[in-house]
Scaffold this motif. Structure first.
Motif, PDB file in Angstrom:
ATOM      1  N   LYS A 193      -7.903   0.447  11.854  1.00  0.00           N
ATOM      2  CA  LYS A 193      -8.374  -0.918  12.109  1.00  0.00           C
ATOM      3  C   LYS A 193      -8.234  -1.809  10.881  1.00  0.00           C
ATOM      4  N   ASP A 194      -8.169  -1.217   9.709  1.00  0.00           N
ATOM      5  CA  ASP A 194      -7.947  -2.008   8.495  1.00  0.00           C
ATOM      6  C   ASP A 194      -6.508  -2.492   8.424  1.00  0.00           C
ATOM      7  N   LEU A 195      -5.595  -1.693   8.945  1.00  0.00           N
ATOM      8  CA  LEU A 195      -4.176  -2.073   8.917  1.00  0.00           C
ATOM      9  C   LEU A 195      -3.816  -2.992  10.071  1.00  0.00           C
ATOM     10  N   TRP A 196      -4.387  -2.710  11.245  1.00  0.00           N
ATOM     11  CA  TRP A 196      -4.092  -3.501  12.443  1.00  0.00           C
ATOM     12  C   TRP A 196      -5.397  -3.963  13.085  1.00  0.00           C
TER      13      TRP A 196
ATOM     14  N   ILE B 173       0.525   6.374   9.698  1.00  0.00           N
ATOM     15  CA  ILE B 173       0.591   5.477   8.547  1.00  0.00           C
ATOM     16  C   ILE B 173      -0.797   5.333   7.928  1.00  0.00           C
ATOM     17  N   ALA B 174      -1.787   5.084   8.770  1.00  0.00           N
ATOM     18  CA  ALA B 174      -3.159   4.929   8.270  1.00  0.00           C
ATOM     19  C   ALA B 174      -3.635   6.201   7.571  1.00  0.00           C
ATOM     20  N   LYS B 175      -3.346   7.343   8.157  1.00  0.00           N
ATOM     21  CA  LYS B 175      -3.739   8.618   7.550  1.00  0.00           C
ATOM     22  C   LYS B 175      -3.059   8.812   6.196  1.00  0.00           C
ATOM     23  N   ALA B 176      -1.759   8.512   6.131  1.00  0.00           N
ATOM     24  CA  ALA B 176      -1.026   8.661   4.871  1.00  0.00           C
ATOM     25  C   ALA B 176      -1.573   7.731   3.792  1.00  0.00           C
TER      26      ALA B 176
ATOM     27  N   ALA C 217      10.225   7.175   5.286  1.00  0.00           N
ATOM     28  CA  ALA C 217      11.056   8.302   5.727  1.00  0.00           C
ATOM     29  C   ALA C 217      10.231   9.582   5.859  1.00  0.00           C
ATOM     30  N   ASP C 218       9.267   9.780   4.969  1.00  0.00           N
ATOM     31  CA  ASP C 218       8.415  10.967   5.053  1.00  0.00           C
ATOM     32  C   ASP C 218       7.552  10.938   6.308  1.00  0.00           C
ATOM     33  N   ILE C 219       7.018   9.768   6.625  1.00  0.00           N
ATOM     34  CA  ILE C 219       6.218   9.632   7.843  1.00  0.00           C
ATOM     35  C   ILE C 219       7.102   9.897   9.058  1.00  0.00           C
TER      36      ILE C 219
ATOM     37  N   LEU D  30       0.826  -1.212   0.000  1.00  0.00           N
ATOM     38  CA  LEU D  30       0.000   0.000   0.000  1.00  0.00           C
ATOM     39  C   LEU D  30       0.859   1.261   0.000  1.00  0.00           C
ATOM     40  N   LEU D  31       1.942   1.244   0.768  1.00  0.00           N
ATOM     41  CA  LEU D  31       2.847   2.393   0.787  1.00  0.00           C
ATOM     42  C   LEU D  31       3.407   2.655  -0.608  1.00  0.00           C
ATOM     43  N   ILE D  32       3.790   1.603  -1.281  1.00  0.00           N
ATOM     44  CA  ILE D  32       4.337   1.749  -2.635  1.00  0.00           C
ATOM     45  C   ILE D  32       3.271   2.270  -3.588  1.00  0.00           C
TER      46      ILE D  32
END
Length: 66
Positions: A57-60, A48-51, A18-20, A9-11
């Motif tokens: 809750k979807d991520l963790w 992370i979730a906001k970015a 690094a930006d986070i 997802l980050l990609i």
């Protein structure tokens, strides 16, 4: 969601760990550790979730949002 899915997802969203880290004034390693499940930081998980424009809750799921 596992750490591999989070990295994908980050990609896809072109979000750099690094930006986070820079935005939160923490180390890149701290962000990496949270993604890998080694570290626990609700503040980093929220960032992370906001970015990624998803609910934390979807991520963790299963209460692992620290």
């Amino acid at each position: 969601m596992g750490n591999k899915e989070i990295k994908i997802l980050l990609i896809r969203k072109d979000v750099k760990q690094a930006d986070i880290a820079r935005k939160l004034k923490v180390s890149k390693q701290a962000v990496h550790n949270v993604i890998k499940g080694i570290g626990e930081s609700r503040r980093i998980k929220i960032a992370i979730a906001k970015a990624l424009e998803v609910d934390i809750k979807d991520l963790w799921p299963n209460g692992k949002a620290a």
